[in-house]
Design an enzyme around this catalytic site. Structure first.
Site, PDB file in Angstrom:
ATOM      1  N   ARG A 243     -10.007   0.220   8.409  1.00  0.00           N
ATOM      2  CA  ARG A 243      -9.735  -1.222   8.454  1.00  0.00           C
ATOM      3  C   ARG A 243     -10.672  -1.964   9.377  1.00  0.00           C
ATOM      4  O   ARG A 243     -10.441  -3.147   9.665  1.00  0.00           O
ATOM      5  CB  ARG A 243      -8.262  -1.537   8.728  1.00  0.00           C
ATOM      6  CG  ARG A 243      -7.707  -1.191  10.013  1.00  0.00           C
ATOM      7  CD  ARG A 243      -6.303  -0.673   9.882  1.00  0.00           C
ATOM      8  NE  ARG A 243      -5.226  -1.624   9.868  1.00  0.00           N
ATOM      9  CZ  ARG A 243      -4.040  -1.320   9.322  1.00  0.00           C
ATOM     10  NH1 ARG A 243      -3.849  -0.162   8.703  1.00  0.00           N
ATOM     11  NH2 ARG A 243      -3.073  -2.166   9.390  1.00  0.00           N
TER      12      ARG A 243
ATOM     13  N   LYS B 153       0.835  -1.218   0.000  1.00  0.00           N
ATOM     14  CA  LYS B 153       0.000   0.000   0.000  1.00  0.00           C
ATOM     15  C   LYS B 153       0.868   1.267   0.000  1.00  0.00           C
ATOM     16  O   LYS B 153       0.634   2.203  -0.762  1.00  0.00           O
ATOM     17  CB  LYS B 153      -0.928   0.021   1.229  1.00  0.00           C
ATOM     18  CG  LYS B 153      -1.907  -1.145   1.288  1.00  0.00           C
ATOM     19  CD  LYS B 153      -2.832  -1.050   2.488  1.00  0.00           C
ATOM     20  CE  LYS B 153      -2.147  -1.179   3.828  1.00  0.00           C
ATOM     21  NZ  LYS B 153      -1.509  -2.489   4.084  1.00  0.00           N
TER      22      LYS B 153
ATOM     23  N   ARG C  17      -1.225  -9.791  12.679  1.00  0.00           N
ATOM     24  CA  ARG C  17      -1.752  -8.733  11.805  1.00  0.00           C
ATOM     25  C   ARG C  17      -2.482  -9.342  10.600  1.00  0.00           C
ATOM     26  O   ARG C  17      -3.508  -8.841  10.165  1.00  0.00           O
ATOM     27  CB  ARG C  17      -0.618  -7.821  11.348  1.00  0.00           C
ATOM     28  CG  ARG C  17      -0.090  -6.916  12.479  1.00  0.00           C
ATOM     29  CD  ARG C  17       1.259  -6.314  12.151  1.00  0.00           C
ATOM     30  NE  ARG C  17       1.240  -5.475  10.989  1.00  0.00           N
ATOM     31  CZ  ARG C  17       2.302  -5.217  10.231  1.00  0.00           C
ATOM     32  NH1 ARG C  17       3.486  -5.761  10.520  1.00  0.00           N
ATOM     33  NH2 ARG C  17       2.216  -4.420   9.204  1.00  0.00           N
TER      34      ARG C  17
ATOM     35  N   ARG D 258      12.176  -5.583   5.210  1.00  0.00           N
ATOM     36  CA  ARG D 258      11.714  -4.186   5.190  1.00  0.00           C
ATOM     37  C   ARG D 258      12.490  -3.331   6.185  1.00  0.00           C
ATOM     38  O   ARG D 258      12.673  -3.685   7.330  1.00  0.00           O
ATOM     39  CB  ARG D 258      10.225  -4.111   5.523  1.00  0.00           C
ATOM     40  CG  ARG D 258       9.781  -2.671   5.751  1.00  0.00           C
ATOM     41  CD  ARG D 258       8.313  -2.457   5.614  1.00  0.00           C
ATOM     42  NE  ARG D 258       7.485  -3.277   6.460  1.00  0.00           N
ATOM     43  CZ  ARG D 258       6.152  -3.259   6.391  1.00  0.00           C
ATOM     44  NH1 ARG D 258       5.550  -2.476   5.527  1.00  0.00           N
ATOM     45  NH2 ARG D 258       5.444  -4.022   7.183  1.00  0.00           N
TER      46      ARG D 258
END
Ligand code: G5P
Ligand code: MG
Length: 225
Positions: A101, A27, A179, A135
Site C-alpha cells: 500500500r 478486499k 485511513r 462491521r
C-alpha cells in the site's frame, strides 16, 4: 452501478495476485470467496498484524499504536513480515490483501515476487462509511461480518468458534477518515504503478455481490492459463 472489466490472462506459471481497494471496499470479503472457490493461499496484512496484536508478540506490541491510530506500519516492518508469509506459501498460488500500500512496498515486492494480476476494487466513499459502522470481526481468524449483509448466525458470536465478535479500533469515524485520506495519497500511486505495468483490472460497484461475477471470471481465466 455494475462491475465492468475485461480480464485478459497473462502467460505466467503461477498465480501471483494482489487485491487493492480503499478501507472497507471489500478486499477481505472478496478474498474469502476467491479462497473458497479456487483454493489459493490468502495473505491479509491487516489480519496478520491484528493476530500479532491479539497474541501480544513483539511485532504486535510494535505495531498496535500504528493500527489503532489508522497510521501505516513502517515499510521495512511490512516488507519483512509479508516476505516471510509469502515464503511459506511459495509452492501454491497466492493472493495478497492489504499489501502493498505504498510505492516503496510495491517496488520491493515486484523485485522479490513479480505480481501478474491486480484486482482493484472501486467502491464509493459513501458506501464505505456505511459499511464500517456495521462491521464486526472475529479477531483470531479475521472472519468478518456486517449487520444486514452477512450477519453472524448468533448475534455477537463467531459462526465457527462461537467466540465473541468485536469492532475494530480503527473503524471509529475519525480514524476511518484518516485511513481514506492515506489511501488517496499513499496507495493511489500503487494503483498507477500496477496500471502502468499492465496487470491491473478495475471492478466498480456498490456491493460485493454485483462485482463478484466479473472478479470470479477474471480469476478463473487467469488460473486456467
Ligand atoms: P487492513 O486490515 O488491511 P484496510 O483499511 O485496507 O485494513 P479493511 O478495513 O480490512 O481494509 P476490506 O478488507 O477492504 O477492509 O473490507 P471487508 O472487511 O471485506 O469489508 C468491509 C465491511 O463491509 C465488512 O463488514 C463486510 O462484511 C462488509 N461488506 C462487504 N461487502 C459488502 C456489501 O456488498 N454490502 C454490505 N452492506 N456490506 C459489505 O489494515 C488495517 C491497518 O493495518 C496496517 C495499517 O495500520 C492499516 O490501517 N497495515 C499496513 N500498514 C502499512 N502497510 C501495509 N501494507 C499495511 N497493511 C495493514
Ligand atoms: Mg480487510
Amino acid at each position: 452501478m455494475v462491475a465492468i472489466t475485461t480480464c485478459r490472462a497473462a502467460a505466467t506459471a503461477a498465480f501471483r495476485a494482489v487485491i487493492l481497494g480503499a478501507p472497507a471496499s471489500g478486499k477481505g470479503t472478496v478474498s474469502a470467496r476467491i479462497v473458497q472457490q479456487f483454493k489459493i493461499a490468502h495473505i491479509s496484512s491487516g489480519d496478520r498484524l491484528r493476530f500479532h496484536v491479539t497474541v501480544g508478540s513483539d511485532l504486535g506490541r510494535e505495531v498496535k499504536q500504528y493500527i489503532d491510530g489508522g497510521n501505516f506500519v513502517p515499510d521495512n516492518t511490512m516488507i519483512s513480515l509479508i516476505n516471510e508469509e509469502i515464503e511459506s506459501v511459495m509452492d501454491q498460488n497466492w493472493l495478497l490483501d492489504g499489501f502493498p500500500r505504498t510505492l516503496t512496498q510495491a517496488e520491493r515486492l515486484q523485485r522479490l515476487h513479480p505480481i501478474n494480476l491486480v484486482l482493484n476494487l472501486v467502491v464509493p466513499t459513501s458506501v464505505i462509511l456505511d459499511r464500517v459502522r456495521s462491521r464486526w470481526i472475529h479477531l483470531p481468524s479475521g472472519r468478518v461480518y456486517n449487520i444486514g449483509f452477512n450477519d453472524p448466525q448468533v448475534p455477537g458470536k463467531d459462526d465457527i468458534t462461537g467466540e465473541p465478535l468485536s469492532q475494530r479500533e480503527d473503524d471509529k469515524p475519525e480514524v476511518v477518515q484518516k485511513r481514506l485520506q492515506d489511501y488517496a495519497t499513499k496507495t493511489e500511486p500503487v494503483v498507477r504503478f500496477y496500471r502502468e505495468i499492465g496487470v491491473l483490472k478495475d471492478f466498480r460497484g456498490n456491493t460485493t455481490n454485483e462485482m463478484w461475477p466479473a472478479i470470479r471470471d477474471c480469476v478463473a481465466q487467469h488460473l486456467s492459463f
